[in-house]
Design a protein around this motif. Structure first.
Motif, PDB file in Angstrom:
ATOM      1  N   GLN A   1     -37.019   2.899 -13.034  1.00  0.00           N
ATOM      2  CA  GLN A   1     -37.292   2.888 -11.606  1.00  0.00           C
ATOM      3  C   GLN A   1     -38.799   2.751 -11.355  1.00  0.00           C
ATOM      4  O   GLN A   1     -39.613   3.186 -12.166  1.00  0.00           O
ATOM      5  N   PRO A   2     -39.174   2.143 -10.243  1.00  0.00           N
ATOM      6  CA  PRO A   2     -40.611   2.029  -9.937  1.00  0.00           C
ATOM      7  C   PRO A   2     -41.203   3.401  -9.619  1.00  0.00           C
ATOM      8  O   PRO A   2     -40.523   4.272  -9.076  1.00  0.00           O
ATOM      9  N   ASN A   3     -42.453   3.579  -9.994  1.00  0.00           N
ATOM     10  CA  ASN A   3     -43.132   4.859  -9.742  1.00  0.00           C
ATOM     11  C   ASN A   3     -43.735   4.859  -8.337  1.00  0.00           C
ATOM     12  O   ASN A   3     -44.956   4.854  -8.159  1.00  0.00           O
ATOM     13  N   THR A   4     -42.882   4.895  -7.337  1.00  0.00           N
ATOM     14  CA  THR A   4     -43.348   4.799  -5.958  1.00  0.00           C
ATOM     15  C   THR A   4     -44.119   6.031  -5.491  1.00  0.00           C
ATOM     16  O   THR A   4     -44.812   5.979  -4.477  1.00  0.00           O
ATOM     17  N   ASN A   5     -44.008   7.133  -6.224  1.00  0.00           N
ATOM     18  CA  ASN A   5     -44.716   8.350  -5.831  1.00  0.00           C
ATOM     19  C   ASN A   5     -45.930   8.619  -6.724  1.00  0.00           C
ATOM     20  O   ASN A   5     -46.472   9.716  -6.722  1.00  0.00           O
ATOM     21  N   LEU A   6     -46.333   7.605  -7.490  1.00  0.00           N
ATOM     22  CA  LEU A   6     -47.501   7.742  -8.364  1.00  0.00           C
ATOM     23  C   LEU A   6     -48.570   6.768  -7.898  1.00  0.00           C
ATOM     24  O   LEU A   6     -48.310   5.568  -7.768  1.00  0.00           O
ATOM     25  N   HIS A   7     -49.761   7.288  -7.621  1.00  0.00           N
ATOM     26  CA  HIS A   7     -50.817   6.463  -7.037  1.00  0.00           C
ATOM     27  C   HIS A   7     -52.127   6.655  -7.794  1.00  0.00           C
ATOM     28  O   HIS A   7     -52.382   7.725  -8.351  1.00  0.00           O
ATOM     29  N   VAL A   8     -52.931   5.620  -7.804  1.00  0.00           N
ATOM     30  CA  VAL A   8     -54.217   5.681  -8.491  1.00  0.00           C
ATOM     31  C   VAL A   8     -55.324   5.215  -7.551  1.00  0.00           C
ATOM     32  O   VAL A   8     -55.122   4.331  -6.718  1.00  0.00           O
ATOM     33  N   GLU A   9     -56.471   5.854  -7.691  1.00  0.00           N
ATOM     34  CA  GLU A   9     -57.644   5.521  -6.881  1.00  0.00           C
ATOM     35  C   GLU A   9     -58.843   5.395  -7.808  1.00  0.00           C
ATOM     36  O   GLU A   9     -59.052   6.223  -8.696  1.00  0.00           O
ATOM     37  N   VAL A  10     -59.628   4.334  -7.629  1.00  0.00           N
ATOM     38  CA  VAL A  10     -60.858   4.168  -8.406  1.00  0.00           C
ATOM     39  C   VAL A  10     -61.928   5.065  -7.793  1.00  0.00           C
ATOM     40  O   VAL A  10     -62.277   4.916  -6.619  1.00  0.00           O
ATOM     41  N   THR A  11     -62.430   6.006  -8.571  1.00  0.00           N
ATOM     42  CA  THR A  11     -63.430   6.943  -8.060  1.00  0.00           C
ATOM     43  C   THR A  11     -64.842   6.564  -8.463  1.00  0.00           C
ATOM     44  O   THR A  11     -65.807   6.936  -7.790  1.00  0.00           O
ATOM     45  N   VAL A  12     -64.985   5.851  -9.563  1.00  0.00           N
ATOM     46  CA  VAL A  12     -66.314   5.429 -10.034  1.00  0.00           C
ATOM     47  C   VAL A  12     -66.210   4.006 -10.571  1.00  0.00           C
ATOM     48  O   VAL A  12     -65.261   3.671 -11.274  1.00  0.00           O
TER      49      VAL A  12
ATOM     50  N   ASP B   1     -63.897   5.096 -13.588  1.00  0.00           N
ATOM     51  CA  ASP B   1     -63.123   6.331 -13.539  1.00  0.00           C
ATOM     52  C   ASP B   1     -62.044   6.226 -12.462  1.00  0.00           C
ATOM     53  O   ASP B   1     -62.277   5.640 -11.399  1.00  0.00           O
ATOM     54  N   MET B   2     -60.891   6.817 -12.745  1.00  0.00           N
ATOM     55  CA  MET B   2     -59.778   6.757 -11.798  1.00  0.00           C
ATOM     56  C   MET B   2     -59.158   8.128 -11.583  1.00  0.00           C
ATOM     57  O   MET B   2     -59.237   8.985 -12.462  1.00  0.00           O
ATOM     58  N   LYS B   3     -58.570   8.312 -10.431  1.00  0.00           N
ATOM     59  CA  LYS B   3     -57.902   9.562 -10.090  1.00  0.00           C
ATOM     60  C   LYS B   3     -56.442   9.264  -9.779  1.00  0.00           C
ATOM     61  O   LYS B   3     -56.130   8.388  -8.974  1.00  0.00           O
ATOM     62  N   TRP B   4     -55.546  10.010 -10.445  1.00  0.00           N
ATOM     63  CA  TRP B   4     -54.114   9.829 -10.232  1.00  0.00           C
ATOM     64  C   TRP B   4     -53.568  10.941  -9.357  1.00  0.00           C
ATOM     65  O   TRP B   4     -53.964  12.091  -9.485  1.00  0.00           O
ATOM     66  N   THR B   5     -52.662  10.594  -8.463  1.00  0.00           N
ATOM     67  CA  THR B   5     -51.988  11.578  -7.626  1.00  0.00           C
ATOM     68  C   THR B   5     -50.492  11.279  -7.614  1.00  0.00           C
ATOM     69  O   THR B   5     -50.067  10.151  -7.870  1.00  0.00           O
ATOM     70  N   GLY B   6     -49.703  12.300  -7.296  1.00  0.00           N
ATOM     71  CA  GLY B   6     -48.255  12.131  -7.277  1.00  0.00           C
ATOM     72  C   GLY B   6     -47.654  12.334  -8.653  1.00  0.00           C
ATOM     73  O   GLY B   6     -48.298  12.853  -9.564  1.00  0.00           O
ATOM     74  N   GLN B   7     -46.408  11.924  -8.801  1.00  0.00           N
ATOM     75  CA  GLN B   7     -45.681  12.092 -10.056  1.00  0.00           C
ATOM     76  C   GLN B   7     -44.913  10.822 -10.396  1.00  0.00           C
ATOM     77  O   GLN B   7     -44.394  10.137  -9.502  1.00  0.00           O
ATOM     78  N   PRO B   8     -44.811  10.488 -11.684  1.00  0.00           N
ATOM     79  CA  PRO B   8     -43.988   9.338 -12.056  1.00  0.00           C
ATOM     80  C   PRO B   8     -42.509   9.660 -11.893  1.00  0.00           C
ATOM     81  O   PRO B   8     -42.110  10.826 -11.880  1.00  0.00           O
ATOM     82  N   ALA B   9     -41.711   8.649 -11.755  1.00  0.00           N
ATOM     83  CA  ALA B   9     -40.260   8.833 -11.673  1.00  0.00           C
ATOM     84  C   ALA B   9     -39.724   9.291 -13.027  1.00  0.00           C
ATOM     85  O   ALA B   9     -40.314   9.014 -14.067  1.00  0.00           O
ATOM     86  N   ASN B  10     -38.611  10.028 -13.003  1.00  0.00           N
ATOM     87  CA  ASN B  10     -37.984  10.433 -14.263  1.00  0.00           C
ATOM     88  C   ASN B  10     -37.582   9.189 -15.051  1.00  0.00           C
ATOM     89  O   ASN B  10     -36.975   8.261 -14.503  1.00  0.00           O
ATOM     90  N   TRP B  11     -37.932   9.181 -16.335  1.00  0.00           N
ATOM     91  CA  TRP B  11     -37.696   8.002 -17.149  1.00  0.00           C
ATOM     92  C   TRP B  11     -36.218   7.845 -17.483  1.00  0.00           C
ATOM     93  O   TRP B  11     -35.575   8.760 -17.989  1.00  0.00           O
TER      94      TRP B  11
END
Length: 209
Positions: A52-63, A36-46
């Protein structure tokens, strides 16, 4: 794609993803992979003309878990990347996963003990308030091949009563009656196929082990 053509875009993606995946993987007796993963932030406008790189989009493994089919497919990705790039960490992690899967084999295939809380829904009838349960439109009726009647107010179990003939059914019934979640070893065909292909891939690209 990267293995067959050396595609630069695929390589750039894998160069970033593989180290992250390996960092969240454990091999050995208590092996585990991201579940399971948790996403935070927002992707860049396409912008297709200038992505552009999604520098404000982050993922964390929760399980983390031990899904053998996903592990087989994941190992295949690492094998393909290692075969093309020469990345030792990817090769070693793939082998570690394959060794762990081999250690989880029984007479039927590869599996690990699994809890399935969704058995709790077996006897749920449709509830319009939350949309849960078996939905059969009013006025609709029929029969399953074994003769079970399909009609509004029936549950999943009502129209598949043959489950009760399984020798392990008492464990599920006990759960429906308020007992603990049943634990079973599942041998899903797709999982066994992915694992078999992972073994074949490793033998093909790394015949010396």
């Amino acid at each position: 794609l990267y293995l067959e053509t050396g595609n630069a875009k695929a390589k750039a993606l894998l160069d970033k993803w593989v180290p992250w995946a390996i960092a969240n993987t454990t091999v050995g007796t208590n092996w585990s992979i991201p579940s399971d993963m948790k996403w935070t932030g927002q992707p860049a406008n396409w912008n297709p003309s200038s992505p552009q790189p999604n520098t404000n989009l982050h993922v964390e493994v929760t399980v983390k878990g031990q899904d053998v089919g996903v592990a087989g497919a994941y190992a295949r990705t690492l094998i393909a990347y290692a075969a093309k790039s020469g990345n030792t960490a990817a090769k070693n992690t793939a082998k570690g996963l394959l060794d762990a899967l081999s250690a989880s084999a029984d007479s039927k295939g590869v599996s690990t003990p699994e809890k399935r809380g969704d058995y709790k829904r077996f006897d749920d009838v449709y509830n319009a308030a939350d949309g849960q349960g078996l939905y059969v439109p009013n006025g609709w009726t029929g029969k399953m091949p074994n003769g079970d009647v399909i009609a509004p107010g029936k549950s999943f179990l009502d129209i598949r009563s043959f489950y009760k003939n399984d020798p392990d059914w008492p464990k599920v019934q006990a759960y429906l009656d308020g007992g603990p979640e049943p634990v079973f070893n599942y041998h899903r065909f797709w999982a066994q196929a992915d694992i078999a292909m992972a073994y074949a891939d490793y033998g093909t690209y790394f015949p010396q082990g």
